[in-house]
Design a protein around this motif. Structure first.
Motif, PDB file in Angstrom:
ATOM      1  N   TYR A  15       0.809  -1.219   0.000  1.00  0.00           N
ATOM      2  CA  TYR A  15       0.000   0.000   0.000  1.00  0.00           C
ATOM      3  C   TYR A  15       0.849   1.279   0.000  1.00  0.00           C
ATOM      4  CZ  TYR A  15      -4.132  -2.870   0.455  1.00  0.00           C
ATOM      5  OH  TYR A  15      -5.132  -3.792   0.219  1.00  0.00           O
ATOM      6  N   THR A  19       0.552   4.148  -2.904  1.00  0.00           N
ATOM      7  CA  THR A  19       0.359   5.550  -2.549  1.00  0.00           C
ATOM      8  C   THR A  19       1.439   6.434  -3.177  1.00  0.00           C
ATOM      9  OG1 THR A  19      -0.644   4.885  -0.446  1.00  0.00           O
ATOM     10  CG2 THR A  19       0.108   7.157  -0.629  1.00  0.00           C
ATOM     11  N   GLU A  50      -5.571  -1.731  -8.877  1.00  0.00           N
ATOM     12  CA  GLU A  50      -5.356  -0.289  -8.750  1.00  0.00           C
ATOM     13  C   GLU A  50      -5.056   0.364 -10.099  1.00  0.00           C
ATOM     14  OE1 GLU A  50      -5.619   1.717  -6.173  1.00  0.00           O
ATOM     15  OE2 GLU A  50      -6.126   0.183  -4.690  1.00  0.00           O
ATOM     16  N   ARG A 168      -2.747   6.939   2.603  1.00  0.00           N
ATOM     17  CA  ARG A 168      -3.752   7.208   1.584  1.00  0.00           C
ATOM     18  C   ARG A 168      -4.338   8.605   1.768  1.00  0.00           C
ATOM     19  NH1 ARG A 168      -7.563   2.437   3.314  1.00  0.00           N
ATOM     20  NH2 ARG A 168      -6.661   3.064   5.313  1.00  0.00           N
ATOM     21  N   GLU A 170      -7.274   9.587   1.353  1.00  0.00           N
ATOM     22  CA  GLU A 170      -8.610   9.516   1.951  1.00  0.00           C
ATOM     23  C   GLU A 170      -8.560   9.602   3.476  1.00  0.00           C
ATOM     24  OE1 GLU A 170      -8.171   5.819  -0.181  1.00  0.00           O
ATOM     25  OE2 GLU A 170      -7.134   7.654  -0.785  1.00  0.00           O
ATOM     26  N   GLU A 282      -1.160   6.450   9.882  1.00  0.00           N
ATOM     27  CA  GLU A 282      -2.514   6.976   9.732  1.00  0.00           C
ATOM     28  C   GLU A 282      -3.026   7.557  11.047  1.00  0.00           C
ATOM     29  OE1 GLU A 282      -3.967   4.177   6.003  1.00  0.00           O
ATOM     30  OE2 GLU A 282      -4.716   3.717   8.014  1.00  0.00           O
TER      31      GLU A 282
END
Length: 372
Positions: A15, A19, A50, A168, A170, A282
């Motif tokens: 991930y 990113t 993706e 991410r 988001e 995060e």
């Protein structure tokens, strides 16, 4: 502009790579990106979905002991370096980026031998074995924790850059109000988010049975517990046997998995987490105080080192997995529930550690390596 990115095996390597790739694509027009992984790793499923081009090499990880399997692995690795050379010569990348996992070893080594600019990104305080080896060859090392720099200084001290770990977008764009609405969280209560990783964590799930009993009906707290798919039915069954009604009006929400984790993070006031690098990145980007229970079998015990960084900065409490009990976890939760100023102070300390722009920083660093 042409970029090769390699990293795989676990989501913690995949991930961040995705990113970074998306940030590179934002910064450069007409950018072509190729991922290199293995056909057996998670990357073979995740990366094509993706929308990125994907190719594979055959490579295995070394065992952490002397064995005949390691001898066979070395022969396989030699072949994977040659395969990587072929891929690089055909694709002609301007830069090659590695985000960890044994698959990126042959790819970054081949790129270095071919004099292609290279960068590795290390997410943890304790570097993985592949990145330790690659540190001797690559041009830049982007570290997720400042505390990781000392493990690389004997190789290339002038080429280490503290960037933080990529998250991410988001995670930052999700709003608290939206998270509360989608997940059915009442806005007038402290929200505790409990996640043991994508597959769950048995020790945390076991302790949570006592937590749910203790806080059931408490109007000061709302608990969102993500159990993992495999243990969801047994956890829900045990909770219901305890007489706890998991209705929409209660203060306990149990989910097997969350596909909208950014919304859960946006709604959370406190989190109970493992200490994987991506999860902590995060949490700190959002400034969420945490009770961390490091996974005890992580390579080099790196999760505990990650967790202790947050603890030392006042952003988290740490409970060792072997010491985890419902009583100890209840005590930690009540300490925060009864001390709003402590929660606020931990949130500020967490936010200070956060690097929400890490992906952009790493992307720019990689692009700066392109030869004129």
């Amino acid at each position: 502009m042409r970029i090769i990115i390699s990293g795989g095996g676990t989501g913690g390597h995949i991930y961040p790579a995705i990113t970074i790739a998306k940030e590179v694509a934002k910064l450069v027009n007409n950018c072509e990106i190729l991922f290199v992984g293995t056909k057996h790793g998670l990357e073979a499923d995740i990366v094509p979905k993706e929308g990125f081009n994907f190719t594979t090499i055959e490579v295995r990880g070394l065992e952490r002991k002397i064995s005949w399997q390691n001898v066979l692995t070395l022969f396989t690795t030699a072949g994977s370096v040659w395969r990587s050379v072929q891929i690089i010569r055909k694709f002609k990348p301007d830069v090659v980026i590695g985000t960890g996992g044994y698959v990126c070893g042959p790819v970054l080594l081949a790129a270095s031998l071919l004099k292609i600019p290279t960068l590795i990104q290390e997410q943890n305080v304790i570097p993985g074995i592949t990145n330790k080896i690659l540190a001797r060859f690559v041009d830049k090392i982007a570290v997720g924790y400042a505390e990781a720099e000392r493990y690389f200084k004997k190789y290339k001290p002038d080429q280490i850059v503290f960037t933080g770990n990529p998250i991410r977008p988001e995670v930052m764009s999700a709003t608290r109000e939206e998270g509360q609405k989608v997940l059915g969280i009442k806005p007038d209560r402290l929200t505790l988010l409990v996640v043991g990783g994508s597959r769950g964590a048995r020790s945390i799930n076991t302790a949570m049975l006592g937590i749910c009993k203790h806080f059931n009906g408490n109007e000061s707290i709302q608990i969102l517990h993500v159990t993992g798919q495999s243990e969801y039915n047994s956890i829900v069954g045990n909770i219901k046997q305890s007489g706890i009604e998991l209705s929409g009006d209660g203060n306990i929400i149990i989910k097997p998995y969350l596909y909208n984790m950014p919304l859960a993070l946006a709604a959370a006031d406190v989190a109970v987490f493992r200490a994987g690098a991506v999860g902590l990145a995060e949490l700190t980007a959002r400034g969420i105080p945490a009770i961390l229970i490091p996974y005890p079998y992580a390579a080099e015990n790196h999760q505990e080192f990650n967790a202790r960084v947050l603890e030392n900065h006042g952003a988290a409490m740490v409970i060792a997995d072997k010491e985890l009990t419902d009583v100890k976890l209840i005590h930690s939760i009540e300490t925060l529930l009864n001390n709003p100023q402590t929660v606020a102070n931990m949130a500020n300390k967490s936010r200070e550690l956060g690097r929400p722009q890490a992906a952009e920083t790493i992307a720019k660093l990689a692009l700066s390596l392109k030869k004129p």
